[in-house]
Design an enzyme around this catalytic site. Structure first.
Site, PDB file in Angstrom:
ATOM      1  N   ARG A 188      -0.144   7.202   6.882  1.00 48.63           N
ATOM      2  CA  ARG A 188      -0.021   7.229   5.423  1.00 48.63           C
ATOM      3  C   ARG A 188      -0.509   8.552   4.837  1.00 48.63           C
ATOM      4  O   ARG A 188      -0.027   9.004   3.818  1.00 48.63           O
ATOM      5  CB  ARG A 188      -0.844   6.109   4.780  1.00 48.63           C
ATOM      6  CG  ARG A 188      -0.324   4.733   4.971  1.00 48.63           C
ATOM      7  CD  ARG A 188      -1.125   3.747   4.110  1.00 48.63           C
ATOM      8  NE  ARG A 188      -0.950   2.374   4.544  1.00 48.63           N
ATOM      9  CZ  ARG A 188       0.085   1.603   4.235  1.00 48.63           C
ATOM     10  NH1 ARG A 188       1.047   2.082   3.495  1.00 48.63           N
ATOM     11  NH2 ARG A 188       0.149   0.360   4.663  1.00 48.63           N
ATOM     12  N   ASP A 219       3.570   3.951   6.229  1.00 47.76           N
ATOM     13  CA  ASP A 219       2.807   3.816   7.474  1.00 47.76           C
ATOM     14  C   ASP A 219       3.629   3.242   8.607  1.00 47.76           C
ATOM     15  O   ASP A 219       4.723   2.729   8.430  1.00 47.76           O
ATOM     16  CB  ASP A 219       1.618   2.889   7.232  1.00 47.76           C
ATOM     17  CG  ASP A 219       2.045   1.422   7.151  1.00 47.76           C
ATOM     18  OD1 ASP A 219       1.515   0.605   7.913  1.00 47.76           O
ATOM     19  OD2 ASP A 219       2.922   1.082   6.316  1.00 47.76           O
ATOM     20  N   GLU A 228       8.216   2.035  -5.772  1.00 40.98           N
ATOM     21  CA  GLU A 228       8.298   1.743  -4.337  1.00 40.98           C
ATOM     22  C   GLU A 228       8.271   3.030  -3.534  1.00 40.98           C
ATOM     23  O   GLU A 228       8.763   4.056  -4.003  1.00 40.98           O
ATOM     24  CB  GLU A 228       9.594   0.991  -4.016  1.00 40.98           C
ATOM     25  CG  GLU A 228       9.452  -0.499  -3.968  1.00 40.98           C
ATOM     26  CD  GLU A 228       8.705  -1.020  -2.752  1.00 40.98           C
ATOM     27  OE1 GLU A 228       7.913  -0.279  -2.115  1.00 40.98           O
ATOM     28  OE2 GLU A 228       8.889  -2.195  -2.431  1.00 40.98           O
ATOM     29  N   ASP A 229       7.728   2.958  -2.344  1.00 38.77           N
ATOM     30  CA  ASP A 229       7.761   4.099  -1.438  1.00 38.77           C
ATOM     31  C   ASP A 229       9.148   4.263  -0.836  1.00 38.77           C
ATOM     32  O   ASP A 229       9.713   5.339  -0.816  1.00 38.77           O
ATOM     33  CB  ASP A 229       6.691   3.968  -0.351  1.00 38.77           C
ATOM     34  CG  ASP A 229       6.752   2.650   0.417  1.00 38.77           C
ATOM     35  OD1 ASP A 229       7.525   1.739   0.037  1.00 38.77           O
ATOM     36  OD2 ASP A 229       6.003   2.519   1.400  1.00 38.77           O
ATOM     37  N   ASP A 253      14.404  -0.367   1.635  1.00 37.28           N
ATOM     38  CA  ASP A 253      14.994  -0.571   2.950  1.00 37.28           C
ATOM     39  C   ASP A 253      16.026  -1.698   2.825  1.00 37.28           C
ATOM     40  O   ASP A 253      17.110  -1.476   2.306  1.00 37.28           O
ATOM     41  CB  ASP A 253      13.861  -0.899   3.930  1.00 37.28           C
ATOM     42  CG  ASP A 253      14.243  -0.822   5.382  1.00 37.28           C
ATOM     43  OD1 ASP A 253      15.402  -1.105   5.719  1.00 37.28           O
ATOM     44  OD2 ASP A 253      13.375  -0.496   6.200  1.00 37.28           O
ATOM     45  N   LYS A 265       0.808  -1.185   0.000  1.00 38.92           N
ATOM     46  CA  LYS A 265       0.000   0.000   0.000  1.00 38.92           C
ATOM     47  C   LYS A 265       0.852   1.249   0.000  1.00 38.92           C
ATOM     48  O   LYS A 265       0.400   2.319  -0.371  1.00 38.92           O
ATOM     49  CB  LYS A 265      -0.891   0.050   1.242  1.00 38.92           C
ATOM     50  CG  LYS A 265      -1.906  -1.038   1.348  1.00 38.92           C
ATOM     51  CD  LYS A 265      -2.707  -0.897   2.655  1.00 38.92           C
ATOM     52  CE  LYS A 265      -3.584  -2.100   2.869  1.00 38.92           C
ATOM     53  NZ  LYS A 265      -4.200  -2.076   4.198  1.00 38.92           N
ATOM     54  N   GLY A 266       2.092   1.106   0.414  1.00 33.99           N
ATOM     55  CA  GLY A 266       2.945   2.264   0.643  1.00 33.99           C
ATOM     56  C   GLY A 266       3.165   3.184  -0.525  1.00 33.99           C
ATOM     57  O   GLY A 266       3.289   4.393  -0.356  1.00 33.99           O
ATOM     58  N   PHE A 268      12.640   5.477  11.751  1.00 36.04           N
ATOM     59  CA  PHE A 268      11.327   4.987  11.330  1.00 36.04           C
ATOM     60  C   PHE A 268      10.607   6.124  10.608  1.00 36.04           C
ATOM     61  O   PHE A 268      10.215   7.113  11.212  1.00 36.04           O
ATOM     62  CB  PHE A 268      10.506   4.490  12.521  1.00 36.04           C
ATOM     63  CG  PHE A 268       9.515   3.461  12.102  1.00 36.04           C
ATOM     64  CD1 PHE A 268       9.742   2.124  12.350  1.00 36.04           C
ATOM     65  CD2 PHE A 268       8.356   3.823  11.414  1.00 36.04           C
ATOM     66  CE1 PHE A 268       8.838   1.161  11.931  1.00 36.04           C
ATOM     67  CE2 PHE A 268       7.459   2.872  10.997  1.00 36.04           C
ATOM     68  CZ  PHE A 268       7.698   1.529  11.251  1.00 36.04           C
TER      69      PHE A 268
END
Length: 181
Positions: free
Chosen positions: A164, A158, A98-99, A102, A42-43, A151
């Protein structure tokens, strides 16, 4: 929600400007080519939507939902496809949206998965890059911003399905996610 944010890294205006730049570069690079833009849910939904508005060449838009986190704050490394593409990928240029990159483990899996389905080419665009946590060697062709090993939330990203909808990208206060462990 603002009270849960330690620091704003990128304002809405900075993000929109960066997305315009990325859209222009992608449009130039894929001019005359077919392009399938694949948002990872969802990101990436907010980023993918804004990016699609700034890609000036014809393209298809599709989404995949994958999970390697579940409700945790750390990637498990086990990737599950929750929603596959509606479009066929064979012979197509794929742009994965992609958001944040990582560990790179999820993207590494997706690259292999789409290659095995016969994609002509596969590139990645990511709004954010958290290089300090990388475990897989991932080449992100189009990159918005580098972020610290904190973070991150906002603009689609989120924590436990919250934050979000923030119009900016910020660092979540440690006490917010530590109290929910």
């Amino acid at each position: 929600m603002r009270e849960d944010i330690k620091e704003i890294l990128f304002t809405e205006e900075q993000i929109i400007e960066k997305v315009k730049e990325l859209g222009a570069q992608i449009s130039k690079d894929y001019k005359g080519e077919d392009l399938l833009v694949v948002g990872i849910l969802k990101g990436s939904v907010i980023f993918a939507s804004e990016l699609a508005k700034n890609i000036t060449i014809p393209c298809e838009l599709d989404f995949m939902a994958v999970s390697s986190y579940g409700k945790a704050s750390e990637s498990s490394g086990v990737v599950r496809i929750l929603k596959d593409l509606d479009n066929h990928v064979e012979g197509k240029n794929i742009l994965i949206v992609e958001d944040i990159v990582d560990t790179g483990l999820t993207l590494s899996y997706l690259l292999k998965y789409l290659e095995d389905r016969g994609a002509k080419s596969i590139e990645i665009v990511s709004l954010l890059n958290k290089e300090a946590r990388r475990k897989a060697n991932i080449d992100v062709k189009y990159l918005g911003f580098n972020v610290p090993d904190e973070f991150i939330v906002g603009y689609g990203i989120d924590y436990a399905e919250k934050y979000r909808n923030l119009p900016y990208i910020g660092i979540l206060k440690r006490e917010v996610y530590e109290k929910n462990k």
